[in-house]
Motif scaffolding. Structure first.
Motif, PDB file in Angstrom:
ATOM      1  N   ARG A  33       0.837  -1.210   0.000  1.00 48.36           N
ATOM      2  CA  ARG A  33       0.000   0.000   0.000  1.00 48.36           C
ATOM      3  C   ARG A  33       0.867   1.253   0.000  1.00 48.36           C
ATOM      4  NH1 ARG A  33      -3.492  -1.146   3.956  1.00 48.36           N
ATOM      5  NH2 ARG A  33      -2.329  -0.238   5.661  1.00 48.36           N
ATOM      6  N   CYS A  34       1.929   1.275   0.784  1.00 49.20           N
ATOM      7  CA  CYS A  34       2.815   2.445   0.812  1.00 49.20           C
ATOM      8  C   CYS A  34       3.465   2.678  -0.546  1.00 49.20           C
ATOM      9  CB  CYS A  34       3.869   2.291   1.903  1.00 49.20           C
ATOM     10  SG  CYS A  34       3.214   2.588   3.554  1.00 49.20           S
ATOM     11  N   LYS A  35       3.859   1.612  -1.220  1.00 45.67           N
ATOM     12  CA  LYS A  35       4.444   1.778  -2.558  1.00 45.67           C
ATOM     13  C   LYS A  35       3.406   2.341  -3.519  1.00 45.67           C
ATOM     14  CE  LYS A  35       7.315  -0.194  -6.049  1.00 45.67           C
ATOM     15  NZ  LYS A  35       8.134  -1.299  -6.488  1.00 45.67           N
ATOM     16  N   LEU A  36       2.157   1.882  -3.415  1.00 46.98           N
ATOM     17  CA  LEU A  36       1.077   2.407  -4.251  1.00 46.98           C
ATOM     18  C   LEU A  36       0.859   3.890  -3.974  1.00 46.98           C
ATOM     19  CD1 LEU A  36      -1.340   1.884  -6.219  1.00 46.98           C
ATOM     20  CD2 LEU A  36      -2.686   1.375  -4.171  1.00 46.98           C
ATOM     21  N   LEU A  37       0.771   4.268  -2.712  1.00 45.96           N
ATOM     22  CA  LEU A  37       0.549   5.667  -2.338  1.00 45.96           C
ATOM     23  C   LEU A  37       1.708   6.554  -2.783  1.00 45.96           C
ATOM     24  CD1 LEU A  37      -0.904   5.101   1.254  1.00 45.96           C
ATOM     25  CD2 LEU A  37      -2.189   5.678  -0.834  1.00 45.96           C
ATOM     26  N   ASP A  38       2.912   6.018  -2.770  1.00 43.81           N
ATOM     27  CA  ASP A  38       4.080   6.771  -3.242  1.00 43.81           C
ATOM     28  C   ASP A  38       3.959   7.129  -4.721  1.00 43.81           C
ATOM     29  OD1 ASP A  38       5.547   7.019  -0.901  1.00 43.81           O
ATOM     30  OD2 ASP A  38       6.699   5.173  -1.256  1.00 43.81           O
ATOM     31  N   GLN A  39       3.301   6.284  -5.493  1.00 49.57           N
ATOM     32  CA  GLN A  39       3.185   6.540  -6.927  1.00 49.57           C
ATOM     33  C   GLN A  39       2.514   7.873  -7.223  1.00 49.57           C
ATOM     34  OE1 GLN A  39       1.333   3.331  -9.061  1.00 49.57           O
ATOM     35  NE2 GLN A  39       3.056   1.962  -8.731  1.00 49.57           N
ATOM     36  N   PHE A  40       1.534   8.244  -6.418  1.00 45.54           N
ATOM     37  CA  PHE A  40       0.868   9.522  -6.653  1.00 45.54           C
ATOM     38  C   PHE A  40       1.158  10.530  -5.545  1.00 45.54           C
ATOM     39  CE2 PHE A  40      -2.269   6.481  -5.101  1.00 45.54           C
ATOM     40  CZ  PHE A  40      -2.890   7.130  -4.044  1.00 45.54           C
ATOM     41  N   GLN A  41       2.273  10.313  -4.848  1.00 47.68           N
ATOM     42  CA  GLN A  41       2.816  11.243  -3.858  1.00 47.68           C
ATOM     43  C   GLN A  41       1.811  11.638  -2.785  1.00 47.68           C
ATOM     44  OE1 GLN A  41       4.547  14.448  -6.103  1.00 47.68           O
ATOM     45  NE2 GLN A  41       6.008  13.098  -7.099  1.00 47.68           N
ATOM     46  N   TYR A  42       1.130  10.625  -2.248  1.00 47.50           N
ATOM     47  CA  TYR A  42       0.209  10.882  -1.139  1.00 47.50           C
ATOM     48  C   TYR A  42       0.304   9.747  -0.127  1.00 47.50           C
ATOM     49  CZ  TYR A  42      -3.791  13.085   1.159  1.00 47.50           C
ATOM     50  OH  TYR A  42      -4.608  13.733   2.063  1.00 47.50           O
ATOM     51  N   ASN A  43       1.535   9.495   0.338  1.00 49.80           N
ATOM     52  CA  ASN A  43       1.748   8.502   1.377  1.00 49.80           C
ATOM     53  C   ASN A  43       1.443   9.151   2.731  1.00 49.80           C
ATOM     54  OD1 ASN A  43       2.573   6.125   2.734  1.00 49.80           O
ATOM     55  ND2 ASN A  43       4.233   5.779   1.289  1.00 49.80           N
ATOM     56  N   TYR A  44       1.682   8.443   3.816  1.00 43.11           N
ATOM     57  CA  TYR A  44       1.216   8.897   5.128  1.00 43.11           C
ATOM     58  C   TYR A  44       1.789  10.241   5.558  1.00 43.11           C
ATOM     59  CZ  TYR A  44      -1.033   4.448   5.290  1.00 43.11           C
ATOM     60  OH  TYR A  44      -1.829   3.387   4.988  1.00 43.11           O
ATOM     61  N   LYS A  45       3.021  10.535   5.245  1.00 42.74           N
ATOM     62  CA  LYS A  45       3.573  11.842   5.597  1.00 42.74           C
ATOM     63  C   LYS A  45       2.844  12.951   4.843  1.00 42.74           C
ATOM     64  CE  LYS A  45       7.884  14.497   5.804  1.00 42.74           C
ATOM     65  NZ  LYS A  45       7.160  15.715   5.894  1.00 42.74           N
ATOM     66  N   GLN A  46       2.603  12.759   3.540  1.00 42.09           N
ATOM     67  CA  GLN A  46       1.887  13.765   2.757  1.00 42.09           C
ATOM     68  C   GLN A  46       0.437  13.887   3.230  1.00 42.09           C
ATOM     69  OE1 GLN A  46       3.657  11.243   1.135  1.00 42.09           O
ATOM     70  NE2 GLN A  46       5.381  12.398   0.339  1.00 42.09           N
ATOM     71  N   MET A  47      -0.160  12.786   3.630  1.00 42.51           N
ATOM     72  CA  MET A  47      -1.531  12.831   4.174  1.00 42.51           C
ATOM     73  C   MET A  47      -1.559  13.726   5.412  1.00 42.51           C
ATOM     74  SD  MET A  47      -2.670   8.852   3.947  1.00 42.51           S
ATOM     75  CE  MET A  47      -3.035   8.044   2.404  1.00 42.51           C
ATOM     76  N   ARG A  48      -0.646  13.437   6.335  1.00 40.63           N
ATOM     77  CA  ARG A  48      -0.592  14.220   7.573  1.00 40.63           C
ATOM     78  C   ARG A  48      -0.314  15.685   7.282  1.00 40.63           C
ATOM     79  NH1 ARG A  48       3.565  11.841  10.145  1.00 40.63           N
ATOM     80  NH2 ARG A  48       4.968  13.414   9.311  1.00 40.63           N
ATOM     81  N   ASP A  49       0.644  15.946   6.384  1.00 38.73           N
ATOM     82  CA  ASP A  49       0.981  17.329   6.041  1.00 38.73           C
ATOM     83  C   ASP A  49      -0.192  18.071   5.398  1.00 38.73           C
ATOM     84  OD1 ASP A  49       3.501  16.847   7.065  1.00 38.73           O
ATOM     85  OD2 ASP A  49       4.494  16.742   5.100  1.00 38.73           O
ATOM     86  N   SER A  50      -1.100  17.331   4.746  1.00 38.00           N
ATOM     87  CA  SER A  50      -2.263  17.969   4.123  1.00 38.00           C
ATOM     88  C   SER A  50      -3.425  18.146   5.108  1.00 38.00           C
ATOM     89  CB  SER A  50      -2.723  17.164   2.908  1.00 38.00           C
ATOM     90  OG  SER A  50      -3.348  15.952   3.293  1.00 38.00           O
TER      91      SER A  50
END
Length: 139
Positions: A33-50
Motif C-alpha cells: 500500500r505504501c508503494k502504491l501511495l508513493d506513486q501519486f505522492q500521497y503517502n502517510y507523511k503527505q496525508m498528515r501534512d495535508s
C-alpha cells in the motif's frame, strides 16, 4: 492503478511450522500500500501534512495457501475506490510460480486531523494528486 513489492519471508514472521503467522499478512499489505501511495505522492507523511489522517477502518484477508519461511512473494496493491474512501485490494503471489496465495482488501477513510471529524468524501488533495499522476502517466 497498482504497485508490486517483492518480499522474502523472514524467520521472525513464521510460526513453529515455518508458516507465516496470520497477522503478518496485513503487514505485507501495508508495504505494498505504501508503494502504491508513493506513486501519486500521497503517502502517510503527505496525508498528515495535508491535514488528514487515513485510518484503516476495515480489513479482510482470504488465506488460500500458507506462505513459508524464505518463500519469495510478490504483493500487489490495487487502488479500487477513492471518491469517498480508499479501498485497496491485495493479492499475494508466489514469486517463482505466479500462484496466487492470498487476497484481501483494506478500507480507509479521511479524518480531518484538527477537528477529528470523519470526511464523507475524499479530500480534494487526494483527487488532485490522482489527477496529476494520471496526467503524468498519459504523457
Amino acid at each position: 492503478m497498482h504497485a508490486d513489492v517483492m518480499i522474502e519471508v523472514p524467520f521472525h514472521d513464521v510460526d513453529t511450522m515455518d508458516v507465516v503467522w496470520h497477522g503478518h499478512y496485513l503487514k505485507y499489505f501495508e508495504i505494498a500500500r505504501c508503494k502504491l501511495l508513493d506513486q501519486f505522492q500521497y503517502n502517510y507523511k503527505q496525508m498528515r501534512d495535508s491535514g488528514y489522517a487515513w485510518p484503516v477502518i476495515e480489513s479482510h484477508v482470504r488465506y488460500a495457501h500458507g506462505i513459508l519461511f524464505q518463500q519469495k512473494i510478490r504483493v500487489r496493491a490495487i487502488l479500487k475506490e477513492w471518491e469517498n474512501r480508499l479501498k485497496i485490494e491485495y493479492q499475494i503471489f508466489d514469486a517463482d510460480t505466479g500462484k496466487r496465495l492470498t487476497k484481501g482488501y483494506t478500507t480507509q477513510v479521511a479524518v480531518h486531523i484538527e477537528s477529528r471529524e470523519m470526511c464523507f468524501q475524499s479530500p480534494q488533495i487526494l483527487l488532485e494528486r490522482l489527477n496529476a499522476w494520471s496526467e503524468f502517466k498519459s504523457e
